[in-house]
Design a protein around this motif. Structure first.
Motif, PDB file in Angstrom:
ATOM      1  N   TYR A   6     -12.724  -5.874 -11.589  1.00  0.00           N
ATOM      2  CA  TYR A   6     -12.796  -6.538 -10.289  1.00  0.00           C
ATOM      3  C   TYR A   6     -13.366  -7.931 -10.493  1.00  0.00           C
ATOM      4  O   TYR A   6     -14.114  -8.189 -11.435  1.00  0.00           O
ATOM      5  N   SER A  31      -0.733   3.366  -4.374  1.00  0.00           N
ATOM      6  CA  SER A  31      -1.635   2.220  -4.544  1.00  0.00           C
ATOM      7  C   SER A  31      -2.421   1.942  -3.266  1.00  0.00           C
ATOM      8  O   SER A  31      -1.886   2.016  -2.154  1.00  0.00           O
ATOM      9  N   GLN A  32      -3.683   1.621  -3.456  1.00  0.00           N
ATOM     10  CA  GLN A  32      -4.589   1.311  -2.358  1.00  0.00           C
ATOM     11  C   GLN A  32      -5.092  -0.125  -2.492  1.00  0.00           C
ATOM     12  O   GLN A  32      -5.169  -0.653  -3.600  1.00  0.00           O
ATOM     13  N   PRO A  33      -5.476  -0.741  -1.390  1.00  0.00           N
ATOM     14  CA  PRO A  33      -6.039  -2.101  -1.485  1.00  0.00           C
ATOM     15  C   PRO A  33      -7.212  -2.179  -2.449  1.00  0.00           C
ATOM     16  O   PRO A  33      -7.417  -3.211  -3.098  1.00  0.00           O
ATOM     17  N   SER A  34      -7.960  -1.065  -2.583  1.00  0.00           N
ATOM     18  CA  SER A  34      -9.095  -1.049  -3.514  1.00  0.00           C
ATOM     19  C   SER A  34      -8.660  -1.074  -4.980  1.00  0.00           C
ATOM     20  O   SER A  34      -9.498  -1.269  -5.870  1.00  0.00           O
ATOM     21  N   ASP A  35      -7.369  -0.888  -5.234  1.00  0.00           N
ATOM     22  CA  ASP A  35      -6.857  -0.997  -6.597  1.00  0.00           C
ATOM     23  C   ASP A  35      -6.613  -2.461  -6.994  1.00  0.00           C
ATOM     24  O   ASP A  35      -6.312  -2.747  -8.152  1.00  0.00           O
ATOM     25  N   SER A  36      -6.718  -3.354  -6.045  1.00  0.00           N
ATOM     26  CA  SER A  36      -6.506  -4.780  -6.330  1.00  0.00           C
ATOM     27  C   SER A  36      -7.565  -5.257  -7.310  1.00  0.00           C
ATOM     28  O   SER A  36      -8.772  -5.220  -7.020  1.00  0.00           O
ATOM     29  N   ALA A  37      -7.129  -5.669  -8.480  1.00  0.00           N
ATOM     30  CA  ALA A  37      -8.034  -6.039  -9.577  1.00  0.00           C
ATOM     31  C   ALA A  37      -7.169  -6.582 -10.710  1.00  0.00           C
ATOM     32  O   ALA A  37      -5.941  -6.588 -10.625  1.00  0.00           O
ATOM     33  N   GLU A  48       0.836  -1.195   0.000  1.00  0.00           N
ATOM     34  CA  GLU A  48       0.000   0.000   0.000  1.00  0.00           C
ATOM     35  C   GLU A  48       0.876   1.252   0.000  1.00  0.00           C
ATOM     36  O   GLU A  48       1.860   1.344   0.729  1.00  0.00           O
ATOM     37  N   ARG A  79     -10.015  -1.711 -15.878  1.00  0.00           N
ATOM     38  CA  ARG A  79      -9.893  -2.369 -14.579  1.00  0.00           C
ATOM     39  C   ARG A  79     -11.076  -3.318 -14.421  1.00  0.00           C
ATOM     40  O   ARG A  79     -12.220  -2.947 -14.675  1.00  0.00           O
TER      41      ARG A  79
END
Lengths: 112, 115
Positions: free
Chosen positions: A39, A79-85, A15, A37
């Motif tokens: 998800y 980068s944020q955990p919500s960018d995980s994709a 992160e 992107r």
């Protein structure tokens, strides 16, 4: 050689770091380049488009295009955990072809 | 604003049964429309695209067909499903009539499981 190639990953970054995603394409006449992107379990979402050499910035995202080397990249700052994709690169391959060709995607994991 | 709809959202069908998936776009006219399939863990495979009513281009020979009976409606069909037809079916539209700037926007998708 695939028309649009991406490393499948996963690409793991902590992160707050910069994530760098790369894509190469085979057709020198390609004119438009996109990053989507996706998800898990969802449809792809357009996040960046780029049409000319150089950098294009939009918030934390920067797309970079080098037509001479036939690659396009996406940088994600802070980068944020919500960018995980999964990030899909798309290119209009072929003169007169009226559709995009997608890479198989790079899975990004942002570790909190 | 423009909106793209797909239905059904999920579908479980036996092998050999027919298929009909529908896609509609609101808030625009004469869009380019596309059908993609995404197998589990795979990239997007373009199946069909259409630049107008009754105009369909097929990318991959298979047991699927597409039709565009109205300007903003795109239908994907099959007479007999195969196990290999399972996947995530995505409809997309492109609002710009410039083939050098082909931004595509996707609908929510239909997840098809053939059993």
């Amino acid at each position: 050689q695939k028309e649009v190639e991406q490393n499948s990953g996963p690409l793991s970054v902590p992160e707050g770091a910069i994530a760098s995603l790369n894509c190469t394409y085979s057709d020198r006449v390609s004119q438009s380049f996109f990053w989507y992107r996706q998800y898990s379990g969802k449809s792809p979402e357009l996040i960046m488009s780029i049409y000319s050499n150089g950098d294009k910035e939009d918030g934390r995202f920067t797309a970079q295009l080098n037509k001479a080397s036939q690659y396009v990249s996406l940088l994600i700052r802070d980068s944020q955990p919500s960018d995980s994709a999964t990030y899909l690169c798309a290119v209009n391959v072929g003169t007169g072809r009226r559709a995009l060709t997608f890479g198989s995607g790079t899975r990004l994991q942002v570790q909190p | 604003s423009q909106t793209i709809h797909q239905w059904p959202a999920t579908l479980v069908q036996p092998v050999g049964s027919p298929l009909s998936l529908e896609c509609t776009v609101e808030g625009t006219s004469n869009p380019n429309l596309y059908w993609y399939r995404q197998a589990a863990g795979r990239g997007l495979q373009l199946l069909f695209y259409s630049v107008g009513i009754g105009q369909i281009s097929s990318e991959v020979p298979q047991n699927l067909s597409a039709s565009r009976p109205q300007d903003r409606q795109f239908i994907l069909s099959s007479k007999k499903l195969l196990l290999s037809d399972s996947g995530f079916y995505l409809c997309a539209w492109n609002p710009i009539r410039d083939w050098n700037r082909m931004e595509q926007y996707f609908g929510p998708g239909t997840r098809l499981t053939v059993t």
